[in-house]
Design a protein around this motif. Structure first.
Motif, short mmCIF file in Angstrom:
data_model
loop_
_atom_site.label_atom_id
_atom_site.label_comp_id
_atom_site.label_asym_id
_atom_site.label_seq_id
_atom_site.Cartn_x
_atom_site.Cartn_y
_atom_site.Cartn_z
N LEU A 66 0.82 -1.21 0.00
CA LEU A 66 0.00 0.00 0.00
C LEU A 66 0.86 1.27 0.00
O LEU A 66 0.51 2.26 -0.64
N VAL A 67 1.97 1.22 0.71
CA VAL A 67 2.89 2.37 0.71
C VAL A 67 3.38 2.65 -0.71
O VAL A 67 3.38 3.79 -1.18
N GLU A 68 3.80 1.60 -1.40
CA GLU A 68 4.31 1.81 -2.77
C GLU A 68 3.20 2.22 -3.72
O GLU A 68 3.41 3.04 -4.61
N ALA A 69 2.00 1.66 -3.54
CA ALA A 69 0.87 2.06 -4.38
C ALA A 69 0.54 3.54 -4.15
O ALA A 69 0.25 4.28 -5.10
N SER A 70 0.60 3.98 -2.90
CA SER A 70 0.36 5.39 -2.58
C SER A 70 1.44 6.27 -3.17
O SER A 70 1.15 7.35 -3.72
N ARG A 71 2.67 5.81 -3.09
CA ARG A 71 3.78 6.59 -3.63
C ARG A 71 3.63 6.76 -5.15
O ARG A 71 3.81 7.84 -5.70
N GLU A 72 3.29 5.67 -5.83
CA GLU A 72 3.20 5.71 -7.29
C GLU A 72 2.00 6.53 -7.77
O GLU A 72 2.07 7.19 -8.81
N SER A 73 0.91 6.50 -7.03
CA SER A 73 -0.29 7.21 -7.46
C SER A 73 -0.38 8.62 -6.90
O SER A 73 -1.29 9.37 -7.24
N GLY A 74 0.56 8.98 -6.02
CA GLY A 74 0.54 10.31 -5.42
C GLY A 74 -0.56 10.48 -4.39
O GLY A 74 -1.00 11.60 -4.12
N ALA A 75 -0.99 9.38 -3.79
CA ALA A 75 -2.07 9.45 -2.79
C ALA A 75 -1.48 9.59 -1.39
O ALA A 75 -0.39 9.11 -1.10
N ARG A 76 -2.22 10.23 -0.51
CA ARG A 76 -1.84 10.25 0.90
C ARG A 76 -2.42 8.99 1.55
O ARG A 76 -3.51 8.53 1.20
N LEU A 77 -1.67 8.44 2.48
CA LEU A 77 -2.05 7.17 3.11
C LEU A 77 -2.37 7.39 4.58
O LEU A 77 -1.59 8.00 5.32
N VAL A 78 -3.52 6.88 5.00
CA VAL A 78 -3.89 6.84 6.41
C VAL A 78 -3.75 5.38 6.86
O VAL A 78 -4.37 4.49 6.29
N HIS A 79 -2.95 5.16 7.87
CA HIS A 79 -2.70 3.80 8.36
C HIS A 79 -2.95 3.75 9.86
O HIS A 79 -2.53 4.65 10.59
N VAL A 80 -3.61 2.70 10.32
CA VAL A 80 -3.95 2.58 11.73
C VAL A 80 -3.04 1.57 12.41
O VAL A 80 -2.90 0.43 11.95
#
Length: 465
Positions: A269-283
């Motif tokens: 998910l971190v890499e998917a967020s990085r590639e798509s330019g999305a911010r990630l919320v992780h619990v």
């Protein structure tokens, strides 16, 4: 000489940056992009991956107006240009225009979906820009355009367009009335069906830009599932998926499951967020600590006792490598479905007198409050980083909470017998170690403008509902 400063504009997210340019008789020098200083000054930490340069030989060269599927940071190395921007994103600011001269001591941050154009005023002009995605033919197909001469936008070009040098493509772009607005980036909730995902769904029920996916659509523990999922529409990803079977994680099969989801899956998910330019919320969890500190701050060093805590700590370390992240650390989560509070209420109603651990102390976190905190961080634009989130109030033991549940459902709280952890688990095998202290320091989330409900108030409302 200017000092580094970031200024807003009428277009949301479009920023003007003043750059210091010291010089002498030999020339000048500037820090064109300096991540730490600029983020501290207020520029988004947008993670550029490509640097492009446009060399413009003559005065009057005019390019645009193009809205692209990435964020841009624009400046000039030499020369002077007139920059113009039009918001082409759907929403109330659609069609808003802004213009500004760009010289070596001025830079512009352009969020995706905002159309960009410029006209060379002093030549030669070296126009340089950083972007946070790689250019490709496929990406170019996602551009949105508006005509440079659109009467509604009414950009005051210093050199009339009839005297400027334009490409045939730019001259053929549509008027604003014919432009299909760039859709806003959507929010993805991963872990649909879980108690936090359900709370977020309730919280965002009126929104049309939220998608919720369960394991059948996206299993983060499965590399192929993640590889096949299209993350490009999403500007925010909320990871509500986790392996949470604390005791089962101590078994060989459970250990593999915990690491597959909480570490390898989070890394994907971190890499998917990085590639798509999305911010990630992780619990995350208080289990990343050993519980020796009575109250845990966000910057406490990891010291997990068991496999579950170890896997969560490893996942946290991966999330921290992503600039645009909110890492939410929580404890003793209570939401829909089976949980400690529901179990105690059921025992009370069935006339059962339980023994409950009294030497583990912390605070409950109700999923509705956790969802509200996540919503606040995202909507307020709070600084990225780690935030502790639980309900507030005095830290209590599990036995204290059980007694309070008994009292709230009309049973005698004295029916709850406090016991030590050692006594409770005596003779049982395969039990994971638990932190003795789980209370989280809530000062940072409160400073960010969110005050969690008192856990006693939240508990009473939960049982009443």
């Amino acid at each position: 000489m200017k000092q580094l400063a970031v200024h807003p504009t009428p277009i949301p997210g479009l920023l003007v940056i003043d750059l210091p340019v010291p010089g002498d008789n030999r020339g000048w020098f500037k820090e064109n992009w300096q991540r730490a200083k600029m983020v501290e000054a207020g520029l988004p930490d947008f993670g550029p991956v490509q640097n492009n340069i446009s060399f413009n030989q003559a005065v009057g060269v005019t390019r645009g107006i193009h809205a692209e599927p990435w964020d841009k940071y624009i400046s000039v190395g030499t020369g002077r240009v007139f920059g113009a921007w039009v918001d082409l994103r759907e929403g109330p600011s659609f069609g808003t225009a802004y213009w500004h001269e760009i010289t070596p001591d001025v830079a512009i941050y352009v969020p995706r979906g905002v159309g960009n154009a410029f006209q060379t005023l002093d030549a030669p002009a070296v126009y340089t820009y950083l972007v946070n995605d790689h250019w490709s033919e496929g990406a170019q197909a996602q551009y949105t355009f508006v005509n440079l001469a659109d009467e509604t936008v009414a950009i005051p070009w210093p050199i009339p367009l009839g005297e400027a040098e334009l490409s045939a493509k730019d001259e053929a772009h549509p008027r604003l009335a014919d432009v299909v607005p760039v859709p806003l980036r959507r929010t993805l909730i991963v872990g649909g069906g879980g108690q936090l995902a359900r709370a977020l769904e309730r919280r965002w029920s009126a929104r049309e830009d939220v998608d919720v996916v369960g394991r059948n659509a996206l299993d983060i523990a499965d590399a192929q599932s993640v590889a096949c999922f299209d993350f490009t529409p999403y500007g925010t990803i909320v990871n509500a998926a986790a392996y949470t079977a604390v005791d089962a994680a101590e078994t060989p099969q459970g250990r593999r499951g915990a690491w597959a989801t909480n570490v390898a899956g989070v890394g994907r998910l971190v890499e998917a967020s990085r590639e798509s330019g999305a911010r990630l919320v992780h619990v995350s969890s208080d289990y990343v600590f050993d519980g020796t500190a009575e109250v845990h701050a966000e910057d406490e060093a990891f010291s997990p006792l068991g496999v579950y805590g170890q896997s969560k700590a490893a996942g946290d370390a991966l999330v921290a490598t992503l600039p645009a992240h909110y890492l939410i650390r929580t404890s003793w989560v209570v939401g829909d479905g089976n949980n400690f509070v529901r179990t105690m209420a059921s025992l009370a109603e069935r006339g059962i007198d339980p023994s409950v651990v009294s030497d583990q102390v912390g605070r409950l976190t109700f999923t509705d409050d956790l969802a509200a905190a996540i919503d606040h961080l995202l909507s307020s634009g709070a600084a990225y980083g780690t935030y502790n989130v639980s309900n507030s109030g005095e830290a209590r033991s599990w036995a204290d909470i059980a007694a309070r549940v008994y009292e709230l459902v009309g049973a005698d709280p004295a029916r709850v017998t406090p016991v030590t952890t050692a006594e409770y688990y005596a003779g049982k095998e395969g039990i994971a170690p638990r932190p003795e202290h789980s209370a989280l320091d809530l000062a940072k989330i409160q400073h960010a403008g969110f005050t969690p409900r008192d856990q006693d108030e939240a508990l009473a409302a939960y049982l009443a509902g």
